[in-house]
Each structure stands twice: as C-alpha cells, then as structure tokens.
Enzyme design. Structure first.
Site, PDB file in Angstrom:
ATOM      1  N   ILE A  15      12.065  51.920  -6.353  1.00 54.28           N
ATOM      2  CA  ILE A  15      13.447  51.884  -5.864  1.00 54.28           C
ATOM      3  C   ILE A  15      13.533  52.449  -4.446  1.00 54.28           C
ATOM      4  O   ILE A  15      14.324  51.994  -3.627  1.00 54.28           O
ATOM      5  CB  ILE A  15      14.357  52.702  -6.813  1.00 54.28           C
ATOM      6  CG1 ILE A  15      14.305  52.119  -8.222  1.00 54.28           C
ATOM      7  CG2 ILE A  15      15.783  52.743  -6.300  1.00 54.28           C
ATOM      8  CD1 ILE A  15      14.688  53.107  -9.306  1.00 54.28           C
ATOM      9  N   TYR A  64      10.078  48.034 -12.690  1.00 51.21           N
ATOM     10  CA  TYR A  64      10.261  48.920 -11.536  1.00 51.21           C
ATOM     11  C   TYR A  64      10.372  50.353 -12.016  1.00 51.21           C
ATOM     12  O   TYR A  64      10.637  50.619 -13.193  1.00 51.21           O
ATOM     13  CB  TYR A  64      11.512  48.526 -10.741  1.00 51.21           C
ATOM     14  CG  TYR A  64      12.818  48.777 -11.475  1.00 51.21           C
ATOM     15  CD1 TYR A  64      13.361  47.821 -12.311  1.00 51.21           C
ATOM     16  CD2 TYR A  64      13.499  49.991 -11.337  1.00 51.21           C
ATOM     17  CE1 TYR A  64      14.555  48.043 -12.987  1.00 51.21           C
ATOM     18  CE2 TYR A  64      14.688  50.224 -11.998  1.00 51.21           C
ATOM     19  CZ  TYR A  64      15.218  49.255 -12.822  1.00 51.21           C
ATOM     20  OH  TYR A  64      16.388  49.484 -13.494  1.00 51.21           O
ATOM     21  N   CYS A  65      10.138  51.274 -11.087  1.00 50.27           N
ATOM     22  CA  CYS A  65      10.333  52.702 -11.370  1.00 50.27           C
ATOM     23  C   CYS A  65      10.739  53.365 -10.055  1.00 50.27           C
ATOM     24  O   CYS A  65      11.123  52.685  -9.114  1.00 50.27           O
ATOM     25  CB  CYS A  65       9.074  53.325 -11.975  1.00 50.27           C
ATOM     26  SG  CYS A  65       7.622  53.208 -10.918  1.00 50.27           S
ATOM     27  N   THR A  66      10.638  54.672  -9.969  1.00 50.58           N
ATOM     28  CA  THR A  66      11.150  55.389  -8.795  1.00 50.58           C
ATOM     29  C   THR A  66      10.372  55.053  -7.517  1.00 50.58           C
ATOM     30  O   THR A  66      10.957  54.648  -6.520  1.00 50.58           O
ATOM     31  CB  THR A  66      11.071  56.908  -9.030  1.00 50.58           C
ATOM     32  OG1 THR A  66      11.635  57.191 -10.303  1.00 50.58           O
ATOM     33  CG2 THR A  66      11.820  57.665  -7.954  1.00 50.58           C
TER      34      THR A  66
END
Ligand SMILES: [Zn+2]
Ligand SMILES: [Zn+2]
Length: 343
Positions: free
Chosen positions: A227, A198-200
C-alpha cells in the site's frame, strides 16, 4: 566498539528536537540467503549508528526487514551504504508519505529466526519462486477484472481502518491463519481465478505468493511495495486511488491517511472513527479504536476496570501487576469482550 543503543527514548527525543532536522521514515525488506546474520547485524549497526539512523531492524538467515528513520541530510550516505552491500544494491525503499521526525527513537538491530513471524516452515517451499509483481496502474486494472480475487493479507485490525475496495479481508489475528482460510475458500479456483494480494509494504505477499504457487495456484499476483508504494505511485502518476481509509503502520503513528473515507467505528460508542490507541492501563495496552469523546470519558482506557487501575497511584499499579507477566496486546489481538463495537 559500541554495538548497542545507549540513549533512552526521552534523551533521543530531546536530541531530535534540538537538531531541528527533517527525518525520513523508510522501510525495506529483502529475502536472501545470509550465512552469518550476526556479522551483518553488527556491520549495519556500526554504519547506521554513525549516520544517526533509528529504527527496528530484523536480520535472519532468510533476509532483512527494516523500518527506519533517517535524517534527510544523511539519506544519500545511507543509500550508498545500502548499495555497497551486494544483496541490498538497489533494494526498493518505501518512504512514508507523512513526515514524522519521531517515528523511531532507538536503533535496534536484532538477529531473529525469521524476518517476519509468519509461522511457515521454510523448507516446504521456495520463497524466491514468488508471484508476479504489479505496480499501481496494473493493479488498478487487475482488481476490476471479474476473474480476480483480491485478498488483503494483513490482520483484522489493519484492514479494519483501511483496505482496497472489493478486497476480501480475512478476520484473522495472524498471517498464518489467513493463508489457510484463503486456500480453503479458493480451493476450486486454483487455475481459473487470478489471485491478487496486497499488504502494507509487500513483505507478507512476497512469502504468501510463493506459498500459493507451491499450493498449486496458477495465477498469483502481488502489489509491488504494498500500500505504501501504491500510494506513492498513485500520487506521482496521478492515477485513480482505489484504497479507502487509512494504512495501518507499525510505528507510533499507527495509521497513515490515504483517502478521506472513515470506514471503521469507535469500539466504544460506534460512531465513525479510525484512530487506533493503546489502552492507557500499562497492564492492558489493548490496541483498539477510540474516538476523542470516549478517550476523554474513559481516560484513554478500554474499560471501566482499566480506568480504575489507571487511576491508582503508580506504585499500587505496579504491585497489582507483580507476578502477572507483561501483557503484550499491542499489535496483537485488538479484541476484547469489553469493546461493544468490535466484531
Ligand atoms: Zn466513541
Ligand atoms: Zn484496557
């Protein structure tokens, strides 16, 4: 034809205040094949400038990456304009949870070599051969699976203030570094483990997932919309939130609180704190975590040295900086030996 921003940030701030309208902070990206980024750039600037859209947008042969602020009343017009561009039709828009009318004060649309500075050579793999996209509910199940390896694809200063529980958070300064570390750590498990990342907002995983598939990983998953979208779904569907702390964001808010947990510490005194600031010394601008007490005691600076420079008359500061070139530590290292409590 006016193709570039003409107002200063101050003038814009005043206009936004006078208008008194709500603005939405939005981000989106899309990998695509764009023949002439400059034409797209001008097209977007002309349309968006008229809608009073502000933000930072990168356009490249490989696609578009946009962070924007759109007046709420122009949202529908903005959306239909996006839908009128074939490769952007129904593109997923990440809408920030916290309202901030001043998240961006200029409209900057730039043509770049890449939409994310990822240090990867595009020719080596197909970026459209990406991992399985999962939503919040499936992600919550996946990350409890003992065969799952959950990896945070962001940089150290981002995961420091917030991350998913059980996530591996590589202590890296760049996306490129984390790719290598993960590959090395998981070399024995390319086929049996589920690699979940996952990332932003999802853009980094889009490329990372394609990269890992190219490197032989069999089970690659990515959190759809990152996120930001996860948080939206968790709230809309009343799911359990498994993200602890704040989501670091790249506008002046620095971070968006997702859970009440404060998982990081003031880099100067060590007490629980997750507020990122930039050192007030113009020549430094180091990004670090500082509590209110330390901010008051240090005049918003990262060190006594910066404090002394910051206290000088502006002209003297300017003379000191001359010939040294602009320091650009913002959003970069966030590391310095002067910070006692930064690992
Ligand atoms: Zn402190
Ligand atoms: Zn400093």
């Amino acid at each position: 034809m006016q193709l570039y921003n003409t107002l200063s940030a101050k003038e814009r701030e005043k206009l936004i205040e006078e208008a008194g309208q709500d603005r939405l902070t939005i981000s989106f990206y899309k990998y695509a094949h764009i023949g002439n980024p400059q034409i797209l750039r001008n097209h977007l600037f002309l349309a968006w400038d008229q809608m009073d859209v502000l933000g930072r947008i990168y356009v490249a042969n490989e696609g578009i990456n946009a962070q924007l602020s759109v007046p709420a009343e122009n949202f529908n017009a903005f959306k239909s304009h996006l839908d009128s561009i074939s490769f952007l039709e129904n593109v997923r828009l990440n809408i920030a949870i916290e309202q901030d009318n001043k998240s961006f004060l200029k409209l900057k649309v730039k043509v770049r070599d890449k939409i994310v500075a990822d240090g990867l050579n595009d020719d080596t793999f197909d970026v459209t051969n990406k991992g399985v996209h999962v939503g919040a509910e499936q992600f919550n199940e996946l990350i409890e699976d003992p065969d799952t390896v959950l990896v945070d694809m962001r940089n150290h200063y981002e995961s420091e203030i917030g991350h998913f529980k059980n996530a591996i958070t590589p202590d890296v300064d760049t996306f490129r570094d984390s790719l290598d570390i993960i590959e090395k750590d998981l070399a024995e498990h390319k086929e049996d483990k589920k690699l979940v990342m996952y990332c932003t907002g999802g853009i980094r995983c889009e490329k990372a997932s394609a990269y890992y598939k190219h490197k032989g990983f069999k089970n690659v998953y990515q959190l759809e919309g990152g996120i930001i979208e996860y948080t939206r779904q968790v709230r809309a569907q009343n799911l359990e939130n498994k993200f602890l702390g704040k989501n670091f964001v790249f506008d002046h808010r620095r971070g968006e609180r997702i859970s009440e947990d404060v998982i990081s510490h003031c880099h100067q005194c060590g007490k629980p704190c997750d507020t990122h600031v930039n050192c007030a010394n113009e020549a430094c601008h180091l990004l670090f975590i500082q509590c209110e007490e330390c901010a008051a005691a240090m005049d918003n600076c990262c060190s006594t040295e910066c404090q002394e420079i910051h206290a000088l008359p502006y002209e003297e500061q300017k003379a000191l900086r001359k010939g040294k070139g602009a320091s650009n530590k913002i959003f970069k290292k966030g590391r310095s030996p002067v910070l006692k409590y930064k690992k």
